[in-house]
Motif scaffolding. Sequence first.
Motif, mmCIF file in Angstrom:
data_model
loop_
_atom_site.group_PDB
_atom_site.id
_atom_site.type_symbol
_atom_site.label_atom_id
_atom_site.label_comp_id
_atom_site.label_asym_id
_atom_site.label_seq_id
_atom_site.Cartn_x
_atom_site.Cartn_y
_atom_site.Cartn_z
ATOM 1 N N LYS A 153 0.833 -1.204 0.000
ATOM 2 C CA LYS A 153 0.000 0.000 0.000
ATOM 3 C C LYS A 153 0.865 1.250 0.000
ATOM 4 C CE LYS A 153 -4.322 -1.325 2.292
ATOM 5 N NZ LYS A 153 -4.992 -1.181 3.587
ATOM 6 N N GLY A 154 1.963 1.215 0.773
ATOM 7 C CA GLY A 154 2.891 2.347 0.768
ATOM 8 C C GLY A 154 3.479 2.563 -0.611
ATOM 9 N N LEU A 155 3.840 1.446 -1.277
ATOM 10 C CA LEU A 155 4.390 1.529 -2.631
ATOM 11 C C LEU A 155 3.371 2.127 -3.598
ATOM 12 C CD1 LEU A 155 6.951 0.659 -4.210
ATOM 13 C CD2 LEU A 155 5.733 -1.417 -4.814
ATOM 14 N N ILE A 156 2.081 1.736 -3.434
ATOM 15 C CA ILE A 156 1.029 2.271 -4.301
ATOM 16 C C ILE A 156 0.893 3.773 -4.104
ATOM 17 C CG2 ILE A 156 -1.469 2.269 -4.697
ATOM 18 C CD1 ILE A 156 -1.410 -0.746 -4.150
ATOM 19 N N VAL A 157 0.953 4.225 -2.838
ATOM 20 C CA VAL A 157 0.863 5.666 -2.566
ATOM 21 C C VAL A 157 2.033 6.401 -3.225
ATOM 22 C CG1 VAL A 157 0.950 7.420 -0.758
ATOM 23 C CG2 VAL A 157 -0.449 5.402 -0.439
ATOM 24 N N LEU A 158 3.246 5.825 -3.107
ATOM 25 C CA LEU A 158 4.419 6.461 -3.718
ATOM 26 C C LEU A 158 4.269 6.532 -5.237
ATOM 27 C CD1 LEU A 158 7.443 5.017 -1.706
ATOM 28 C CD2 LEU A 158 6.550 7.349 -1.690
ATOM 29 N N LEU A 159 3.816 5.420 -5.843
ATOM 30 C CA LEU A 159 3.622 5.391 -7.298
ATOM 31 C C LEU A 159 2.595 6.435 -7.729
ATOM 32 C CD1 LEU A 159 3.571 1.610 -8.235
ATOM 33 C CD2 LEU A 159 5.071 3.346 -9.183
ATOM 34 N N PHE A 160 1.498 6.518 -6.951
ATOM 35 C CA PHE A 160 0.461 7.499 -7.252
ATOM 36 C C PHE A 160 1.044 8.907 -7.225
ATOM 37 C CE2 PHE A 160 -2.461 10.521 -5.137
ATOM 38 C CZ PHE A 160 -3.301 10.750 -6.206
ATOM 39 N N MET A 161 1.827 9.210 -6.168
ATOM 40 C CA MET A 161 2.389 10.549 -6.049
ATOM 41 C C MET A 161 3.369 10.828 -7.186
ATOM 42 S SD MET A 161 2.700 10.569 -1.942
ATOM 43 C CE MET A 161 4.103 11.607 -1.791
#
Lengths: 129, 137
Positions: free
Chosen positions: B115-123
């Motif tokens: 989930k943290g990786l998804i947030v980073l990718l989104f940003m």
Amino acid sequence: MRGYRVGLWEALRYRGGIGVLVWILHRITGLGILLFVSIHVVAAFFMNALNDSISTAVTHWYESHPVQVFVYFCVLYHALNGLRVLLEDFYPPLLRYHRELIWLQWAIFVPVFGLPAFFIAQGIVLGTP
Amino acid sequence: MRRSVECNGLEYYLWLFTRLSAIMMLFAGAAGIVYANLLGRTVMDAPAQYRWAFFPIYWHVQNTGVPDVFPLWSNAFWRVCCTILLFIASLHGFNGLRVVVEDYVHRSTLLVLLKGLIVLLFMFVFGAGTVIIFEWF
């Protein structure tokens, strides 16, 4: 809600009928769009910032005809299926016609996808841009 | 798709957001294609149609045979609109990725990491897209 583990193959063998199949396809096409858009945005960013050979190669790849057809399939399917889900969620009486709506969705999808895809494929075969 | 959701909390608002952003993107895409095909002076190929559907910022639709793209689709207001559309679209997409990941990953530490990786990718995708929209190079 948690605690089930179903792979793609089990889901395809599961006899949930057409509802399960359109649900799987909705996920796969959604991930396809996410992959394409992310690659497109990031490659465009690096092409403008660095103008390097990798992002140029990636740009040529995602502008190629097979990728165009794939993206068109994903976007059109995801849009039509998403529209059907929207209508059923916000107006539940439509759920009585769930199966009929899925058939209607395919009746729209097949010609609207098929015709442009045919012409793009013809362009690939005949070698015209 | 039709998952059982509680009628409060973040999960419900994300569920609602997915539907409302879908309506917005459907209208935005349809409007772009109709506009381009009414004003276009040549028959547009598939990539040109895609570009008008998502989305018409001037450097994206310059070579599609629609006249006078520069003044109309390049002002600051339209760039802000495009940034909002990009935000909504990427949130729709990465939230969908989160839903898929939550269905398949059950180990909580791995789930938090992903989930943290998804947030980073989104940003990263949203940030890179914003830089391109405003041409901050």
